[in-house]
Design an enzyme around this catalytic site. Structure first.
Site, PDB file in Angstrom:
ATOM      1  CE1 TYR A  78     -11.071 -39.303  29.818  1.00  0.00           C
ATOM      2  CE2 TYR A  78     -10.413 -37.324  28.618  1.00  0.00           C
ATOM      3  CZ  TYR A  78     -11.330 -38.323  28.864  1.00  0.00           C
ATOM      4  OH  TYR A  78     -12.517 -38.352  28.160  1.00  0.00           O
ATOM      5  CB  SER A 137     -11.546 -37.976  24.822  1.00  0.00           C
ATOM      6  OG  SER A 137     -11.524 -36.587  25.142  1.00  0.00           O
TER       7      SER A 137
END
Ligand code: NAP
Length: 251
Positions: A160, A146
């Site tokens: 995350y 990501s």
């Protein structure tokens, strides 16, 4: 193109974790169209996964990527379908948007287990089957990281973001480890993509909120990430390994 025509292309078997929804489902559809037989995993949404599998003539297996036995079972099911040539370590989660000082250890542990351990366990099973060191014929692994790994996701989910930083490092290291064994390992690093993941973080409208800050002026679609994954998976990128490909609309 129907299932029989796709199979005629015969690029072997492709395992996709979290292939029932979002980026994984788009990747499953495009990989099937490109000639792979698809074995996809799901955790909680059986209906979505079985619907995608039925549409593309593939197989859906329930397997938590954070569980070594589950991941092994997934790859055993894939082996039944033929030689494994491609693996997409896509499954990943966020938790409710929060600051670090509002997070508990259990949440952080689960994020790391799914997003980091899950990718490692998936890649390990892939290497055990595709590496020439283990009698395999080579293949390609794509991890799904990501843009959060370089942006850090402050105030939303630094846990995350950190997990995706680990995915980046792991991808580069594993790529070099198995480069001479016929296995390529690359990552795609999506920016804001319209999937259910934002609802699971507590803000379904997050892509729309962030769109004005994205240089191309909109959030991405799952099929736009899938196209990058497919390029890295196949023979079109034979000299690309250890790469991290941003698919972010410029973010
Ligand atoms: P999504 O729509 O929420 O789909 C997530 C998929 O992962 C689902 O199929 C889910 O299975 C599966 N999954 C979740 N936990 C799992 C586990 N423990 N074991 C096995 N499967 C599990 O998310 P997405 O947006 O497509 O995300 C896919 C990947 O892209 C993730 O790694 C995510 O971090 C990354 N990414 C997404 C964005 C974005 O903006 N969407 C941006 C950057 C990176 P069920 O269907 O059974 O629940």
């Amino acid at each position: 193109m129907d299932v029989r025509e796709r199979r005629a292309l015969d690029r072997g078997v492709c395992v996709i974790t979290g292939g029932g929804r979002g980026i994984g489902a788009a990747t499953a559809r495009q990989a099937a169209s490109a000639g792979w037989r698809i074995c996809l995993s799901w955790l909680s949404d059986r209906e979505a996964a079985e619907s995608v599998a039925e549409e593309i003539g593939g197989v859906a297996v329930q397997a938590d990527v954070a569980d070594g036995d589950g991941v092994r079972a997934l790859f055993s099911a894939a082996e039944e379908m033929g030689p494994l040539t491609a693996v997409v370590a896509n499954a990943g989660i966020v938790a409710t948007q929060a600051r670090l000082d509002e997070m508990d250890a259990e949440r952080m542990r689960r994020i790391l287990e799914v997003n980091v351990l899950g990718v490692m366990l998936t890649a390990r099973e892939a290497v055990l089957r595709m590496s020439t060191r283990h009698g395999g014929s080579g293949g390609s692994i794509v991890t799904v990281s990501s843009a959060a790994s370089r942006l850090g996701s402050p105030g939303e989910y630094v846990d995350y973001a950190a997990s995706k930083g680990a995915v980046d490092s792991f991808t580069v290291g594993l790529a070099r480890e198995v480069a001479a064994e016929g296995v390529r390992v690359n990552a795609v690093r999506p920016g804001v993509i319209e999937t259910d993941i934002h609802a699971s973080g507590g803000e379904p409208g997050r892509p729309a909120r962030l769109a004005p800050s994205i240089p191309v002026g909109r959030a991405g679609r799952p099929d736009e990430v899938a196209a990058a994954i497919i390029w890295l998976l196949g023979d079109e990128s034979p000299f690309t390994t250890g790469a991290i490909l941003d698919v972010t609309g410029g973010s």
